[in-house]
Enzyme design. Structure first.
Site, PDB file in Angstrom:
ATOM      1  NE  ARG A   1      -0.625   0.022   4.956  1.00 51.15           N
ATOM      2  CZ  ARG A   1      -1.227   0.183   6.145  1.00 51.15           C
ATOM      3  NH1 ARG A   1      -2.528   0.417   6.196  1.00 51.15           N
ATOM      4  NH2 ARG A   1      -0.546   0.123   7.266  1.00 51.15           N
TER       5      ARG A   1
ATOM      6  CB  CYS B   1       4.846   9.935  -6.094  1.00 49.51           C
ATOM      7  SG  CYS B   1       5.802  11.441  -5.936  1.00 49.51           S
TER       8      CYS B   1
ATOM      9  CG  ASN C   1      -5.364   4.216   6.479  1.00 47.59           C
ATOM     10  OD1 ASN C   1      -6.229   4.249   7.362  1.00 47.59           O
ATOM     11  ND2 ASN C   1      -4.230   3.518   6.607  1.00 47.59           N
ATOM     12  CD  GLU C   2      -2.034   4.158   9.949  1.00 50.80           C
ATOM     13  OE1 GLU C   2      -1.288   3.411   9.311  1.00 50.80           O
ATOM     14  OE2 GLU C   2      -2.414   3.901  11.105  1.00 50.80           O
TER      15      GLU C   2
ATOM     16  CB  CYS D   1       9.919  14.442  -6.636  1.00 52.16           C
ATOM     17  SG  CYS D   1       8.680  13.215  -6.252  1.00 52.16           S
TER      18      CYS D   1
ATOM     19  CD  GLU E   1      -6.262   2.348  11.882  1.00 53.34           C
ATOM     20  OE1 GLU E   1      -5.263   1.708  12.254  1.00 53.34           O
ATOM     21  OE2 GLU E   1      -6.483   2.629  10.699  1.00 53.34           O
TER      22      GLU E   1
ATOM     23  CD1 TRP F   1       0.973  -3.073  13.203  1.00 48.34           C
ATOM     24  CD2 TRP F   1       2.787  -2.072  14.047  1.00 48.34           C
ATOM     25  NE1 TRP F   1       0.552  -2.199  14.178  1.00 48.34           N
ATOM     26  CE2 TRP F   1       1.633  -1.567  14.708  1.00 48.34           C
ATOM     27  CE3 TRP F   1       4.037  -1.582  14.415  1.00 48.34           C
ATOM     28  CZ2 TRP F   1       1.715  -0.609  15.715  1.00 48.34           C
ATOM     29  CZ3 TRP F   1       4.118  -0.641  15.415  1.00 48.34           C
ATOM     30  CH2 TRP F   1       2.966  -0.151  16.055  1.00 48.34           C
TER      31      TRP F   1
ATOM     32  CD  GLU G   1      -3.159  -4.146   8.579  1.00 43.75           C
ATOM     33  OE1 GLU G   1      -2.485  -3.111   8.573  1.00 43.75           O
ATOM     34  OE2 GLU G   1      -4.415  -4.145   8.665  1.00 43.75           O
ATOM     35  CD  GLN G   2      -2.353 -14.337   7.097  1.00 46.60           C
ATOM     36  OE1 GLN G   2      -2.387 -15.514   7.403  1.00 46.60           O
ATOM     37  NE2 GLN G   2      -2.265 -13.933   5.842  1.00 46.60           N
ATOM     38  CG  MET G   3      -0.073 -12.988  11.793  1.00 51.43           C
ATOM     39  SD  MET G   3      -0.740 -14.619  12.241  1.00 51.43           S
ATOM     40  CE  MET G   3       0.251 -14.978  13.700  1.00 51.43           C
TER      41      MET G   3
END
Lengths: 648, 648, 648
Positions: free
Chosen positions: B102, B106, B140-141, B155, B314, B322, B362-364
């Site tokens: 994800r 840019c 998101n974030e 850039c 969250e 993570w 993120e399954q854990m």
């Protein structure tokens, strides 16, 4: 004598005369300028602005200061890089390094050689006989920031030609390298790449020759500059400022093209970079530096120069910006370091820099002046020092002869870098351990390059020279004193092979022993060496020896560790500090050389008829002078971070 | 109030109504959805599938839940990347980052700005007035996974334009940056590259401006989204979820374009990431997190938002996936963290995520439901919490006024990132040390951005602001309380230069002292500060001060370490925990502000007329409430991982 | 029987007959040659030089030695790489790896497959029925130096085809992987890239399939070689030499295409590489290696081969060159390792290498002969060993049946490599801990691949198999003995998802419990497990279990840690050494299997009717033999680094 590094281009022109008179008032005689000024001297191709430099030189000259002018090649400007991008060095990942700091050029680049010759010629013609200029510095700190090795396409073809000149035929290269190993044979020099991005380590002979080639590029690049300057600036000396803890090219070869070699002394930054010291020791020495770290380099560079001439071109005057941690030197240390350099034979000690810059990468690097132009606290130390120097008249003194010589070179560092065989095997630390032990015993030490004349030394130490040049063997053949040889000496041929007769190679003429196995040890291992009934910790490296000699020291498994026959001694392991003190002490005793065990932070140095004692520690110490000594400086007790001097 | 993050697209449609009614039963009011759903909303260009989202919104709506809809820009789908590969961000090595996780876009990419505007407009038009939707989350974030800085070709040109707007002429840039250092002068904005892959560090002003530019790109990107949504979705709030321990862009500027800022609270993961804590401390706090780590962020983000509005978008509900190590939170901690967030003024605490996914990166990562759809153990904590909340009626409460304000910003982190000058200098840890000390003393703390109104605070702490914005100086000029200023404050100008008057720069108006030298220290160093006859360990950083003030505390070398004059205090070193507790305690005493030394794991917080005490430790503790306190929750003793609440 | 690895091409032809007769005199029967000789066999395309190899084979043959000939594909020569650069493997950064070491080829490259087939065919035809040749080794150490995964363009297209074959439709792939997570859906197989250079970790199913694909490439590449050789060299066995501590491809699948699997045993280097051992333990074992490190691999590879046949193809004979630290093996260890390999069922132990090369990357790697051709000290150990072997007549013995089987595979290592969830979770260490505990208890152990026949074992241990193949479940269904299952078993589906029924997945048939949460722990954490009133340290990993079973051991928070029902046992944590010894001891007691607690450095092994006891430590130990044992070697006390053997 004292000097300073100055960047007039960083300051308003109206300030220059103030700076110059402040320098003169402080007793400074020499000023280095210009080595990073290309973008201000030639803002665009062939558009030169000499006015400011003319003015700066005149201003300094009028204040009675003598100038060392730098060629500005360490920082080719942006317009030049944009016009000729093949000036850039390429990194190990096969990518060009980018503009935006310094040393972005490749020594091998033909374009860069052209541009270098152009700017050097122009400057030499313009300033070659300027009355303010007494010498030149070529470029700045060759190799800094890991820039000796470059992996550009033009390096590859130049390396191929270099190999062809060296080996003549590809068969000879294949045989010399041993390319039969892992089917690495070449059919043509044009096939040979640069030794990077291989799956596992590249062939050691390939890597070693690439390092030699790269070192040669530095030497020939420097020589090109030297020849241009020498032709157009008669009677000025030519110098370069080498670095500490740095061995990526052959400094002896470089020095041969210079009139005087100089080096840049940053004792705190060097001490922060390990040198085999544990964290607690580094913390203890954080504001004074290791008591041998500057001395080692003085003796090393004095021995690098043919005639023994050297300067300290950059002397740390306060905290720097580039180490992992950058403490403020303890008060007194800058004066101590300066006297120490002079005691080791430096002709000039020049501080880096005059005034701390408020901008750029080094804005956190102290100068003699603060960024606001006010003298930093260190200036009082220098005033006191000038007062001392007037009493001493060091100018005419030369080093007292040393009884002991340590032999070291640069190529050994390349060899162990390519084949450490144990991740703790750091030759810098090993050389330093021998040096430091001799100094703890109170002796003057010379550090010599292989091939130097050994006449007059009572003891020669070879801490570890894997490759023994013929010149060294010849010198040893005629030498009558004692020799202590450390591990891994004579373990390689010129082509990075194990010698047919095994290590220590041709030293077997005098040392009838063979190294038949070597071992490196992980940390925390509990092994020992026993010598004269005392147990010493064994770490890092040990060897199994085949010999008819009766060992005089043993490993804990009973095999021989310490050997000697006649005047020759061999240590089959990495000796720790305690062992070295005991062992070398006993050897000096046999030689009737008087030693003393100095306190951790105390060191002695004899220059001419003067004795210097340096106390870099935080406690006052008794001066190790004879009763009734004739003190020129200090007395029976040396204050913390202070110096005592007495005449013989 | 409580919320949850939900991914209907991860689950069979027939499950949705079950989920919705389970959420409602658990007292959840808000549901965030959609922020990673682009590939399911638009499986191919201009082929939209709204059915599922319509259905999901209706299902949630029918259960009485209110939705925050995410714009799905954090995860541009594969077909889009293939069509417009110049969307991709480029890494520091000059290579495009690849699709497959994800945040691969840019911020600067013109193609990406077009596509962002397109998808936002379509979604805003379709769902702008949907009755289920009460607000939006943009993206998101921002910046997660080191994505603020990008080194793509576009850039470079955008940065050149940005510089031209900022400086007007290249001469002004050269002068502002100090490019004369190392011949880094430019002749044209078009010559300026991005500051990466240089031989050694790039010019600090260059790096700082690139960081500002990059931050600006985040802000303008977010503003573009906000404007589109605002136009088409009236009366819905606009938010973004910021992160913990993250400062790579200017959050104050971001918040100015939002209605409410939210942040993502993972106390265990953050504690695992050091924050200046040693290994033993991190191990001790492994299942509870540091007792100040969430609180610090609540106070930080409350101060980031203009009106003090913030949510926890969250909230960690169990082990995550993570961090280096991912323990299970001690039972009770999720309830404690939720009450703590509300006590610090959070409007909503929203758990991430509803149900643990069985697939993907993120399954854990735990959810409120297990992967099999059964409630996880934490659900019992939330039920208990709902029971508590019904007794408390927190909705109308606002924070009790704090006596002390800490001033912090994001740009300081960029400055120290560029020039740490000591490898242990981590501003996050320094800010946190001051904050934690105030909290250990039992106080409410506000964390303010420079320029915030200081009226009413008895004490303002500036732990370390190298760059002092004019707005802060103006605010301080009118401020009457005490000010404690920490090291390195005022040490830089806007252009990353040392100020002409030296640090602490313009604070010298009130603090008549100059920092004339700074030192950083290696670990294990044995230095100290003495203040009021007590010795404290000195580590990391110290400064030498020139001042006519009489120091009230000294370094072990006798130089001044602690200064004050009138209401102004200056600490010329990195203060350790013990010093800060003693020192701040004495200052609060002078201010007649009552403090108490709380146990390690105990913290207090006042909200309106309520007092909260949080015990995050493993032992029961005496509640620090007055005798006969009117407890709404708990009593004289607080169980491990529990909360007591009493009314004033 | 003994063998050796020999490189005639490294030495003068006139030396070969000396070498051959020295080998024969030393009792060596087998000689491996040729596996790195391509550049000498085919110096240019289609220009072959067979003379030297013919001569070498004849020389060895005449001395009565039997040859294993290597296909030379581990080192494609430079001319070949220059002609077909698409042979090269690409690294994770998307750059081709360069020529200059070994294993620079990509298993997937079509060009490389062609060239491999060409050279294998030519060699098989020429030497297939050579009387000296008894077997072949295909290539050398597949995967060494991290070469299983390659990221070349041809890998991408081959991976896409592989995925298409596996999933049929892109929808099925999307669903199987769970690409809905973070909008990672694909519309076409042609869109799918290789999982590298992503912003954060790539999708776990994507990574897992790429690993499977890469493993398949190794298998099919090897099979191609095997088929060519088998066709043209009848009655010769086909082998490959696998590595220690290496799991990057499926060794069981590889072995299915071989007649005998061999492995390369370097106990000191492996011990230096951690294996969950702390620094002090590694230091203690530096010169002997961990007493289970070679044994584990013997048992592993014996279980990898269908018929239990294995060789040690490369046995460390002295210090090596490639570990971080390379000590000299303690005297006696090479003999001990050899007897140990034979006791574990090795048919042949072959030393690497005959004579230490003076050149190339491995010039610091010891051989049986020193670089100067003189026997190294180890030769005396081998002579003694030959003397021992003549007394033993091991040829006909097969392993005594083991009571306990440990089940392990390669794919589990890929899974935990992709999702460690705690940075200390190293499956190699966990498997090894169970194995080592059984060995400390004096037992023979079999290491089986999932699906192996379990008949006859009293205990089966599954240390941790996240993915449970159907063949294992089927085998367990019919199995009557005890089963101990370790943490994370059954936690993944084939597509790297959490199973719908949660872990331990299909083991819930027998173990009625569900893992509802998992935690990983930072170092230094102070947690414990209590079992039978004894406290054990908890580290690395723990799980929360939902079950109606009454736990027989608990975590310090009271939740269940140790479960059993009937013959099934589950450990919901990473067990430490002390726990495993106590726990397994109690299980063996229940099974009426006699155990004994051996000293740290002592191990037992039964082969046929012989009992071997190995003392790898520095102290003499009492032999754990019954009174009046019939010793074939040694006696009641075993000297340091020595072996005792007695008949049942």
């Amino acid at each position: 004598m004292l000097g300073v590094c100055y960047y007039p281009e960083h300051w308003p022109e109206e300030r220059w005369s103030t700076d110059a008179s402040m320098m003169a008032d402080l007793g400074i005689r020499f000023v280095r300028i210009g080595e990073f000024a290309w973008s201000r001297l030639e803002p665009a191709r062939d558009r030169f602005d000499w006015t400011w430099l003319d003015h700066a030189l005149d201003t300094l000259n009028m204040a009675g200061l003598q100038v060392i002018l730098g060629t500005p090649t360490a920082t080719p400007p942006k317009w030049l890089i944009d016009q000729r991008p093949d000036i850039l060095a390429w990194d190990q990942n096969g990518q060009p390094r980018r503009f935006g700091s310094r040393r972005h050029y490749c020594f091998t680049s033909p374009a860069w050689r052209e541009e270098t010759a152009r700017i050097c010629l122009i400057m030499a013609k313009r300033y070659g006989d300027h009355p303010a200029i007494v010498g030149w510095q070529l470029d700045n700190e060759y190799g800094c920031h890991d820039t000796v090795l470059s992996f550009a396409p033009h390096c590859r073809s130049a390396f191929q030609s270099w190999l062809e000149r060296r080996y003549g035929t590809i068969d000879r290269l294949n045989k010399s390298w041993g390319t039969v190993f892992w089917a690495q044979d070449y059919q043509d020099f044009a096939q040979i790449g640069l030794p990077h991005q291989t799956v596992t380590e590249a062939h050691p002979a390939h890597r070693m020759d690439f390092w030699r080639f790269s070192s040669d590029q530095v030497i020939s690049y420097n020589r090109m500059q030297a020849e241009i300057i020498r032709q157009h600036s008669p009677e000025r000396f030519i110098s370069h400022n080498a670095m500490g803890l740095f061995h990526d090219f052959d400094h002896r070869a470089l020095a041969a093209d210079l009139d005087v070699i100089t080096w840049d002394s940053y004792p705190l930054g060097f001490t922060d970079q390990r040198m085999g010291l544990d964290e607690a020791t580094r913390a203890r020495l954080a504001t004074s530096g290791h008591p041998d770290i500057a001395a080692w380099h003085h003796d090393l560079y004095r021995g690098t120069s043919e005639g023994g001439r050297f300067w300290v071109m950059e002397q740390q005057p306060g905290p720097v910006n580039w180490a992992d941690h950058n403490p403020i030197p303890a008060p007194g240390m800058v004066r101590l370091w300066t006297l120490e350099a002079l005691a080791h034979g430096a002709e000039v000690v020049s501080y880096f820099r005059w005034r701390q810059a408020p901008f750029g990468q080094e804005q956190m690097h102290a100068g003699l002046l603060r960024p606001d132009g006010v003298p930093a606290p260190v200036v009082d130390e220098i005033k006191r020092l000038q007062h001392d120097l007037r009493k001493l008249d060091l100018g005419a003194k030369t080093s007292a002869p040393a009884n002991v010589a340590i032999i070291a070179d640069d190529a050994s560092h390349w060899i162990y870098g390519i084949q450490p065989q144990g991740m703790n095997f750091d030759l810098k630390a090993l050389n330093f351990a021998f040096y430091s032990a001799c100094r703890r015993l109170g002796l003057n030490v010379d550090v010599l390059r292989p091939g130097a004349d050994l006449t007059g030394y009572a003891l020669v130490i070879v801490p570890s020279l894997p490759l023994l040049p013929k010149a060294l063997i010849d010198a040893l053949a005629g030498y009558k004193g004692k020799v202590v040889v450390g591990p891994r000496s004579g373990s390689k041929t010129r082509e990075m092979q194990t010698p047919p007769e095994l290590a220590p190679g041709s030293l077997q003429t005098w040392l009838p022993l063979k190294v038949i196995q070597v071992g490196s040890l992980p940390p925390s291992v509990d092994r020992s060496v026993v010598w004269r009934n005392k147990r010493y910790r064994l770490a890092i490296w040990y060897e199994h020896i085949e010999s008819d000699l009766e060992p005089e020291g043993h490993f804990d498994d009973g095999s021989g560790a310490v050997f000697h026959t006649g005047h020759w001694h061999y240590l089959a392991f990495w000796p720790d500090e305690t062992f070295l003190l005991d062992y070398l002490e006993s050897i000096f005793e046999e030689l009737d050389i008087e030693t003393m065990r100095l306190a951790d932070s105390l060191r002695l140095r004899r220059l001419g008829d003067l004795n210097f004692a340096f106390n870099s520690g935080p406690e006052a110490l008794k001066t190790p002078a004879p009763d009734g000594a004739n003190f020129l400086l200090g007395g029976d007790e040396i204050e913390p971070r202070d110096v005592a001097i007495w005449r013989n």
